[in-house]
Design a protein around this motif. Structure first.
Motif, mmCIF file in Angstrom:
data_model
loop_
_atom_site.group_PDB
_atom_site.id
_atom_site.type_symbol
_atom_site.label_atom_id
_atom_site.label_comp_id
_atom_site.label_asym_id
_atom_site.label_seq_id
_atom_site.Cartn_x
_atom_site.Cartn_y
_atom_site.Cartn_z
ATOM 1 N N ARG A 17 -15.436 -5.506 -5.587
ATOM 2 C CA ARG A 17 -16.366 -4.447 -4.990
ATOM 3 C C ARG A 17 -17.730 -4.669 -5.576
ATOM 4 N NH1 ARG A 17 -13.994 -0.848 -8.132
ATOM 5 N NH2 ARG A 17 -15.898 -0.896 -9.706
ATOM 6 N N GLU A 18 -17.882 -5.148 -6.741
ATOM 7 C CA GLU A 18 -19.330 -5.586 -7.168
ATOM 8 C C GLU A 18 -19.866 -6.839 -6.500
ATOM 9 O OE1 GLU A 18 -18.191 -6.357 -11.403
ATOM 10 O OE2 GLU A 18 -18.267 -4.317 -11.738
ATOM 11 N N THR A 19 -19.069 -7.733 -6.032
ATOM 12 C CA THR A 19 -19.800 -8.708 -5.275
ATOM 13 C C THR A 19 -20.231 -8.276 -4.026
ATOM 14 O OG1 THR A 19 -18.210 -10.444 -6.333
ATOM 15 C CG2 THR A 19 -19.260 -10.880 -4.292
ATOM 16 N N ALA A 20 -19.353 -7.381 -3.429
ATOM 17 C CA ALA A 20 -19.738 -7.005 -1.967
ATOM 18 C C ALA A 20 -20.923 -5.904 -2.112
ATOM 19 C CB ALA A 20 -18.584 -6.190 -1.446
ATOM 20 N N GLU A 21 -21.123 -5.214 -3.279
ATOM 21 C CA GLU A 21 -22.333 -4.279 -3.407
ATOM 22 C C GLU A 21 -23.491 -4.962 -4.002
ATOM 23 O OE1 GLU A 21 -21.204 0.004 -4.891
ATOM 24 O OE2 GLU A 21 -20.008 -1.379 -6.252
ATOM 25 N N ARG A 22 -23.450 -5.944 -4.592
ATOM 26 C CA ARG A 22 -24.339 -6.809 -4.885
ATOM 27 C C ARG A 22 -24.944 -7.641 -3.637
ATOM 28 N NH1 ARG A 22 -22.339 -9.632 -8.264
ATOM 29 N NH2 ARG A 22 -21.956 -11.666 -7.050
ATOM 30 N N GLY A 54 -17.758 -2.201 8.530
ATOM 31 C CA GLY A 54 -16.767 -1.460 7.620
ATOM 32 C C GLY A 54 -17.079 -1.233 6.158
ATOM 33 N N VAL A 55 -17.290 -2.775 5.583
ATOM 34 C CA VAL A 55 -17.409 -2.601 4.200
ATOM 35 C C VAL A 55 -18.748 -2.108 4.009
ATOM 36 C CG1 VAL A 55 -18.026 -4.381 2.463
ATOM 37 C CG2 VAL A 55 -16.173 -4.840 4.116
ATOM 38 N N LEU A 56 -19.647 -2.242 4.850
ATOM 39 C CA LEU A 56 -20.853 -1.495 4.236
ATOM 40 C C LEU A 56 -20.798 0.197 4.357
ATOM 41 C CD1 LEU A 56 -24.471 -2.113 5.871
ATOM 42 C CD2 LEU A 56 -23.760 0.170 5.675
ATOM 43 N N LEU A 57 -20.110 0.713 5.432
ATOM 44 C CA LEU A 57 -20.189 2.082 5.464
ATOM 45 C C LEU A 57 -18.919 2.632 4.333
ATOM 46 C CD1 LEU A 57 -19.932 2.664 9.361
ATOM 47 C CD2 LEU A 57 -21.714 3.104 7.559
ATOM 48 N N HIS A 58 -18.252 1.713 3.810
ATOM 49 C CA HIS A 58 -17.202 1.790 2.713
ATOM 50 C C HIS A 58 -17.834 2.281 1.375
ATOM 51 C CE1 HIS A 58 -13.656 2.102 0.236
ATOM 52 N NE2 HIS A 58 -14.076 1.424 -0.429
ATOM 53 N N TYR A 59 -18.995 1.725 1.162
ATOM 54 C CA TYR A 59 -19.784 1.953 -0.004
ATOM 55 C C TYR A 59 -20.942 2.769 0.156
ATOM 56 C CZ TYR A 59 -16.884 -1.893 -1.759
ATOM 57 O OH TYR A 59 -15.818 -2.751 -2.253
#
Length: 204
Positions: A17-22, A54-59
């Motif tokens: 999660r932290e990697t994706a958000e960063r 999908g990942v972008l909209l998840h966060y």
């Protein structure tokens, strides 16, 4: 048949999660600074980050939420850098606090802030995110001024007013794209260095 290869280290859900958000935040910051607000679309952030929609909209549920989070991320990163440098240089004991703060305000953060302030006049959704951001940044700017100028000056009753005037003046100068090392920059730095003597005198 046994293998001597070390076992693969499992990546936790939190690390993923932290990697994706960063990645999302860093991509957003890069586009916003280099190409402006109009170019900072969720589609472009996806492309630059290498992550799916999908990942972008998840966060982040909206473009405005993503951009606000990215600016908050940029601010936190840059302010930590300045605080570290302030401690190393011992600016509160005579170092060039004005030059250090000017580097902070006139750099990527200043450009991103000015871009969003211009957009906020025409984008109601972005304005909703900017209002709490401005309050957060106001408190952070006050803490940063305290770190740069020291607790003795920070105790003065007009210190908050001084910080607002100082940072606002620097943002205005940053909007004019003052060239580094120019006569105009030197003149402004000299003026900002005099501000504590104007605002933070013995009398309140």
């Amino acid at each position: 048949m046994s293998s001597d290869a070390p076992p693969r280290q499992r990546i936790s859900q939190r690390e993923r999660r932290e990697t994706a958000e960063r990645k999302l935040l860093e991509a957003t910051v890069a586009i916003l600074i280099d190409r402006g607000y109009a170019a900072t679309t969720t589609l472009e952030v996806q492309r630059q980050s290498g992550l799916s929609r999908g990942v972008l909209l998840h966060y982040y549920g909206s473009r405005s939420e993503l951009i606000a989070a990215a600016v908050r991320h940029l601010y936190a990163t840059r302010i930590d850098e300045v605080r570290t440098r302030a401690a190393v240089l011992e600016t509160s004991k005579g170092g060039d606090w004005a030059a250090l703060l000017w580097q902070f305000v006139s750099g990527p953060l200043g450009r991103a802030s000015l871009e969003l302030l211009a957009v906020a006049r025409h984008d109601e959704e972005m304005t909703e995110y900017l209002v709490p951001l401005e309050r957060e940044f106001g408190r952070a700017n006050l803490d940063l001024c305290r770190a740069l100028l020291g607790e003795e000056r920070a105790a003065h009753p007009r210190f908050r007013e001084f910080c607002v005037v100082l940072v606002t003046s620097m943002l205005g100068a940053a909007a004019q794209s003052i060239a580094a090392g120019s006569a105009e920059e030197k003149r402004l730095l000299a003026s900002w260095r005099r501000l504590p003597d104007i605002y933070l005198t013995a009398e309140s």
